[in-house]
Design a protein around this motif. Structure first.
Motif, mmCIF file in Angstrom:
data_model
loop_
_atom_site.group_PDB
_atom_site.id
_atom_site.type_symbol
_atom_site.label_atom_id
_atom_site.label_comp_id
_atom_site.label_asym_id
_atom_site.label_seq_id
_atom_site.Cartn_x
_atom_site.Cartn_y
_atom_site.Cartn_z
ATOM 1 N N ALA A 21 0.804 -1.221 0.000
ATOM 2 C CA ALA A 21 0.000 0.000 0.000
ATOM 3 C C ALA A 21 0.836 1.269 0.000
ATOM 4 O O ALA A 21 0.285 2.362 -0.060
ATOM 5 N N ASP A 22 2.169 1.136 0.058
ATOM 6 C CA ASP A 22 3.026 2.315 -0.024
ATOM 7 C C ASP A 22 3.212 2.771 -1.464
ATOM 8 O O ASP A 22 3.728 3.868 -1.705
ATOM 9 N N GLN A 23 2.812 1.969 -2.451
ATOM 10 C CA GLN A 23 2.973 2.313 -3.854
ATOM 11 C C GLN A 23 1.819 3.189 -4.329
ATOM 12 O O GLN A 23 0.652 2.909 -4.015
ATOM 13 N N PRO A 24 2.100 4.236 -5.136
ATOM 14 C CA PRO A 24 1.000 5.051 -5.667
ATOM 15 C C PRO A 24 -0.020 4.232 -6.446
ATOM 16 O O PRO A 24 -1.214 4.532 -6.423
ATOM 17 N N ALA A 25 0.440 3.171 -7.140
ATOM 18 C CA ALA A 25 -0.483 2.332 -7.907
ATOM 19 C C ALA A 25 -1.506 1.643 -7.011
ATOM 20 O O ALA A 25 -2.581 1.238 -7.483
ATOM 21 N N SER A 26 -1.203 1.499 -5.715
ATOM 22 C CA SER A 26 -2.159 0.852 -4.819
ATOM 23 C C SER A 26 -3.458 1.646 -4.732
ATOM 24 O O SER A 26 -4.534 1.074 -4.523
ATOM 25 N N LEU A 27 -3.357 2.963 -4.912
ATOM 26 C CA LEU A 27 -4.560 3.793 -4.865
ATOM 27 C C LEU A 27 -5.487 3.474 -6.025
ATOM 28 O O LEU A 27 -6.713 3.480 -5.872
ATOM 29 N N ALA A 28 -4.901 3.204 -7.221
ATOM 30 C CA ALA A 28 -5.732 2.857 -8.374
ATOM 31 C C ALA A 28 -6.489 1.565 -8.113
ATOM 32 O O ALA A 28 -7.678 1.440 -8.451
ATOM 33 N N VAL A 29 -5.825 0.580 -7.511
ATOM 34 C CA VAL A 29 -6.484 -0.686 -7.197
ATOM 35 C C VAL A 29 -7.560 -0.472 -6.141
ATOM 36 O O VAL A 29 -8.706 -0.943 -6.274
ATOM 37 N N LEU A 30 -7.212 0.227 -5.097
ATOM 38 C CA LEU A 30 -8.122 0.453 -3.977
ATOM 39 C C LEU A 30 -9.380 1.195 -4.437
ATOM 40 O O LEU A 30 -10.518 0.796 -4.129
ATOM 41 N N ARG A 31 -9.194 2.268 -5.199
ATOM 42 C CA ARG A 31 -10.332 3.065 -5.654
ATOM 43 C C ARG A 31 -11.197 2.290 -6.643
ATOM 44 O O ARG A 31 -12.435 2.396 -6.616
ATOM 45 N N SER A 32 -10.551 1.517 -7.504
ATOM 46 C CA SER A 32 -11.302 0.721 -8.480
ATOM 47 C C SER A 32 -12.196 -0.304 -7.788
ATOM 48 O O SER A 32 -13.395 -0.422 -8.097
ATOM 49 N N LEU A 33 -11.634 -1.053 -6.864
ATOM 50 C CA LEU A 33 -12.405 -2.103 -6.197
ATOM 51 C C LEU A 33 -13.499 -1.512 -5.310
ATOM 52 O O LEU A 33 -14.590 -2.086 -5.201
ATOM 53 N N ALA A 34 -13.205 -0.363 -4.682
ATOM 54 C CA ALA A 34 -14.218 0.274 -3.839
ATOM 55 C C ALA A 34 -15.415 0.722 -4.683
ATOM 56 O O ALA A 34 -16.561 0.648 -4.234
ATOM 57 N N ARG A 35 -15.156 1.213 -5.919
ATOM 58 C CA ARG A 35 -16.257 1.601 -6.803
ATOM 59 C C ARG A 35 -17.140 0.410 -7.153
ATOM 60 O O ARG A 35 -18.312 0.579 -7.485
ATOM 61 N N PHE A 63 -8.262 -2.691 -14.930
ATOM 62 C CA PHE A 63 -7.595 -3.962 -14.679
ATOM 63 C C PHE A 63 -7.821 -4.505 -13.272
ATOM 64 O O PHE A 63 -7.938 -5.723 -13.102
ATOM 65 N N PRO A 64 -7.871 -3.672 -12.229
ATOM 66 C CA PRO A 64 -8.141 -4.251 -10.897
ATOM 67 C C PRO A 64 -9.479 -4.980 -10.841
ATOM 68 O O PRO A 64 -9.575 -6.078 -10.280
ATOM 69 N N ALA A 65 -10.508 -4.371 -11.430
ATOM 70 C CA ALA A 65 -11.821 -5.032 -11.438
ATOM 71 C C ALA A 65 -11.780 -6.303 -12.291
ATOM 72 O O ALA A 65 -12.392 -7.321 -11.939
ATOM 73 N N MET A 66 -11.050 -6.253 -13.421
ATOM 74 C CA MET A 66 -10.913 -7.446 -14.263
ATOM 75 C C MET A 66 -10.208 -8.567 -13.513
ATOM 76 O O MET A 66 -10.598 -9.738 -13.592
ATOM 77 N N LEU A 67 -9.140 -8.208 -12.789
ATOM 78 C CA LEU A 67 -8.395 -9.223 -12.049
ATOM 79 C C LEU A 67 -9.265 -9.854 -10.975
ATOM 80 O O LEU A 67 -9.231 -11.081 -10.767
ATOM 81 N N HIS A 68 -10.044 -9.038 -10.284
ATOM 82 C CA HIS A 68 -10.936 -9.574 -9.255
ATOM 83 C C HIS A 68 -11.923 -10.552 -9.879
ATOM 84 O O HIS A 68 -12.169 -11.646 -9.335
#
Length: 597
Positions: free
Chosen positions: A21-35, A311-316
Motif C-alpha cells: 500500500a506504499d505504492q501510488p499504484a495501490s490507490l488505483a487498485v483500492l479506488r477501483s475495487l471500492a467503486r 484492470f483491478p476489477a478485471m483481475l478480481h
C-alpha cells in the motif's frame, strides 16, 4: 440477515486484502475495487504508506518488511489470513509477489493473485525472458558477450555506436573487492576500450545494441495464456532521462505487432493474471524491441484505469469467477502524471542531467506545454483525486517537504563549504610562514582511490616524500588500490601497483599537522572521534568543493577525479623548481611506498 449472507461474509465474500500500500499504484487498485462495492483492507511494512490515507481503506495493517525478513512476512500472512477471511489477496510488487509465489503451498485455500511460479520466475530472470523471446521470433536488442578489448571493438562495429556496455552482474569482484557496477554508453572505439577494460576487471561483460525509440507498454490480462484485454501507453517523461520509470504518459490504440508479440509470450508462459510487456518502438520505422516483462501490476496503472481499462476489477473477476467478462475498449489520448516523480523529471531537465549525445532534452517551450496539460480534461493525476482527497494532500505535503529539505540542505552545504574554504586558506597561510614543512595526512573512505593517489602524487613530486601519508576509515587495511585508478594514475605519472591501504588511527591523527579530506562527511567522521583535530583538518580542494568517490563508476569518472586530486595537491604544495623532482608520464615514475605517518 439471512444464513446465506452470513456464510458469504464468513468466507470473506466481497473482501480483498491489498498489499504494498506504499505504492501510488495501490490507490488505483483500492479506488477501483471500492467503486465495485468491494471492501478492501490495505497492508504494508510502512506505517506512512499512501494507501493507508485513502477513505476507501477499511482495515489498515502493518507487516514485516519482506526484503528484510521474507520468512517473518510469510508467517505474518499465514496468521493474518487465518484470522481474517478474504476472497482475494493482491500483491503489487516483486517484494511480496515473489515470496508468496515461492510458498504458495503454505496458503492453500486462499486465492492470491500471483502467476504460476515457473512462469513468474521466467519473466523475473531477464536472460530467460530474452531467450524465450528469441525462440518465439520476438525482436530483442542484439547483444554479445566479450572477453577482451579487441573483441569488444569488433563486436561494436557489428552492433553500431552508441553501444551499451553492460556488466553481467550488478556487483563485481576483483582482488577480493566487491564493486557496485553500472551500465555505461560508448560512442566510439576509444571510449569503448576504456569502459570495457575497466569493467572486465570485475567480471564478464556484455555489449548490447542501443535501440532508440519511445517506451511503450502493452498492459494486459490473460486467462491461462490467452489474452482477455489489452491496453497501451507511451511514455512522455521518464526518470532518469536516459530511460526509467514514467512520470507522464499517454494512452494509445494498441499497435497490432506489439499485441501479437505480447500474446506469443503470454501463450508460451500459460500466463494467468495481469502483466505489462515493455517495448522500445521507433515511431518513424515501426521497428521495436522487447525490453522486459513485469509479471504484476505496473506503475502506470492509474492511467489505464482513468482511460477505462479497469484492470483491478478485471483481475478480481478473473480470480473469483474464472472469467474477465466483457469490457469496453479504453480511450486513447488520456494523460496520466505522477506528480512527485514529474517534479524530479523537471529538475533533471533544468540541470541538463543526461548525456547530450544520447538524450534530446526538451526546450523550455515544450516543458511549459507539458506543464499546461494539467488543465486538460484528459489529464489525470496518479495520486490526487477530488473524491479521495487525503492521499493527494499528503503526497503534496511530502513533495513540498522534500523540496524544502533539499533546498535547505543545499544552502547549509554551501555555507559549510564556504567555511571550509576559509579554513583551508587559514591553514595554508599558517604553514607558508612556518619554519618547517608540515606532516600531511590525506583522508578518504577506503584509501584505495583518492587519498592513495594524493599521497603517491605528492610524494612523487616532493623532495621530502616522507612528510606525506594517507588513510581511510575502511577496515581491514592492506587492500590494493582500485585497479581502474591504478591505470588512470599512470596518466599522472604515478604508480599505485604496490599500494596497500591503511585504516586511520589515533597516532596518525596526532602526528599530522594538516589533514586534507575529500568530503565534508570525512571531516565530520574524523572530528566525532578526534575533536582535537578539527583545527588541523579541511578539504583537499581548497576552493571549498568536495571530490567525489569514483569507486565502481565508469572510467571517465576516475579520470576526472584523478585530475581534480592532482590539481588540488599542486595548489597546496607547489612543485619544486627542479624539474627532476616533477613526475612525468615516461621514465622515472616512482612506485608509491606503503602509506605511513
Amino acid at each position: 440477515m439471512t444464513a446465506s449472507i452470513k456464510e458469504k461474509l464468513a468466507a470473506g465474500a466481497g473482501r480483498v486484502l491489498l498489499l504494498d500500500a506504499d505504492q501510488p499504484a495501490s490507490l488505483a487498485v483500492l479506488r477501483s475495487l471500492a467503486r465495485r462495492g468491494l471492501r478492501v483492507d490495505v497492508a504494508s511494512s510502512d506505517a506512512r504508506a499512501i494507501g493507508r490515507r485513502s477513505r476507501h481503506a477499511l482495515g489498515r495493517w502493518i507487516h514485516p518488511d519482506p526484503l528484510a525478513d521474507a520468512e517473518a512476512f510469510l508467517q505474518w500472512m499465514k496468521e493474518h489470513l487465518a484470522r481474517h477471511h478474504y476472497e482475494l489477496v493482491i500483491p503489487l510488487t516483486e517484494r511480496t509477489v515473489v515470496p508468496l509465489s515461492q510458498q504458495r503451498e503454505r496458503f492453500a485455500g486462499h486465492v492470491i493473485a500471483v502467476a504460476d511460479h515457473d512462469a513468474l520466475t521466467q519473466v523475473i530472470d531477464k536472460q530467460r525472458t530474452v531467450a524465450l523471446a528469441v525462440q518465439l521470433g520476438i525482436p530483442v536488442p542484439r547483444a554479445e558477450p566479450v572477453a577482451d578489448v579487441m573483441q569488444a571493438v569488433n563486436v561494436a562495429q557489428q552492433l553500431g555506436y552508441p553501444v551499451v556496455v553492460k556488466p553481467a552482474r550488478s556487483v563485481g569482484n576483483a582482488g577480493g573487492q566487491r564493486v557496485q557496477l553500472s551500465v555505461s554508453y560508448a560512442f566510439d572505439a576509444r571510449e569503448l576500450s576504456g569502459q570495457v577494460e575497466a569493467a572486465l576487471r570485475y567480471g564478464p561483460v556484455m555489449l548490447q545494441e542501443y535501440f532508440a525509440g519511445d517506451g511503450v507498454g502493452i498492459e494486459l490480462i490473460a486467462r491461462h495464456g490467452e489474452l482477455q484485454y489489452t491496453f497501451q501507453h507511451r511514455r512522455l517523461h521518464e526518470v532518469p532521462l536516459t530511460g526509467g520509470g514514467s512520470s507522464l504518459r499517454v494512452s494509445e490504440m494498441p499497435h497490432p505487432e506489439l499485441v501479437e508479440a505480447a500474446a506469443k509470450l503470454m501463450h508460451a508462459l500459460r500466463w494467468h493474471g495481469v502483466a505489462m510487456v515493455e517495448f522500445k518502438r521507433n515511431p518513424e520505422t515501426g521497428d521495436f524491441r522487447l525490453m522486459e516483462v513485469n509479471g504484476r501490476f505496473w506503475g502506470s496503472l492509474p492511467l489505464a484505469v482513468a482511460a477505462g481499462a479497469d484492470f483491478p476489477a478485471m483481475l478480481h473477476a478473473l480470480m473469483t469467477s474464472g472469467s474477465v467478462g466483457s469490457w469496453p475498449a479504453a480511450r486513447p489520448g488520456v494523460l496520466g502524471r505522477q506528480l512527485a516523480r514529474d517534479v524530479d523529471w523537471l529538475e533533471h531537465v533544468l540541470r541538463r542531467n543526461a548525456p547530450p549525445r544520447l538524450v534530446r532534452l526538451p526546450t523550455l517551450g515544450q516543458v511549459l506545454c507539458d506543464s499546461l496539460m494539467v488543465f486538460s480534461p484528459r489529464h489525470h493525476f496518479d495520486v490526487q483525486q477530488w473524491r479521495d482527497p487525503w492521499p493527494g494532500l499528503v503526497d503534496l505535503g511530502r513533495l513540498v517537504h522534500a523540496q524544502w529539505q533539499r533546498v535547505a540542505g543545499k544552502l547549509a552545504q554551501r555555507q559549510r563549504l564556504r567555511k571550509e574554504r576559509g579554513r583551508a586558506a587559514a591553514l595554508r597561510r599558517r604553514w607558508s610562514q612556518a619554519q618547517r614543512l608540515p606532516n600531511v595526512l590525506f583522508l578518504c573512505y577506503g584509501n584505495i582511490n583518492r587519498s592513495a593517489l594524493a599521497q603517491a602524487y605528492a610524494q612523487a613530486r616532493s623532495p621530502v616524500a616522507a612528510r606525506f601519508a594517507s588513510a581511510g576509515f575502511h577496515s581491514p587495511e592492506g587492500r590494493p588500490a582500485d585497479p581502474v585508478m591504478v591505470d588512470v594514475a599512470l596518466g599522472q605519472g604515478v604508480r599505485l601497483d604496490g599500494w596497500h591501504s591503511r585504516t586511520l588511527t589515533a597516532d596518525m591523527v596526532q602526528r599530522a599537522d594538516i589533514i586534507l579530506a575529500m568530503e565534508v562527511a570525512h571531516l565530520d567522521r574524523l572530528t566525532q572521534v578526534h575533536p582535537e583535530a578539527r583545527e588541523r583538518a579541511c578539504l583537499l580542494d581548497g576552493a571549498g568543493a568536495e571530490i567525489p568517490d569514483p569507486y565502481g563508476h565508469a572510467r571517465p569518472t576516475y579520470e576526472q577525479v584523478a585530475q581534480r586530486v592532482c590539481r588540488a595537491v599542486d595548489r597546496w604544495f607547489p612543485a619544486p623548481t627542479s624539474s627532476a623532482a616533477t613526475p612525468t608520464a615516461s621514465a622515472g615514475r616512482p612506485t608509491a611506498p606503503e602509506p605511513h605517518v
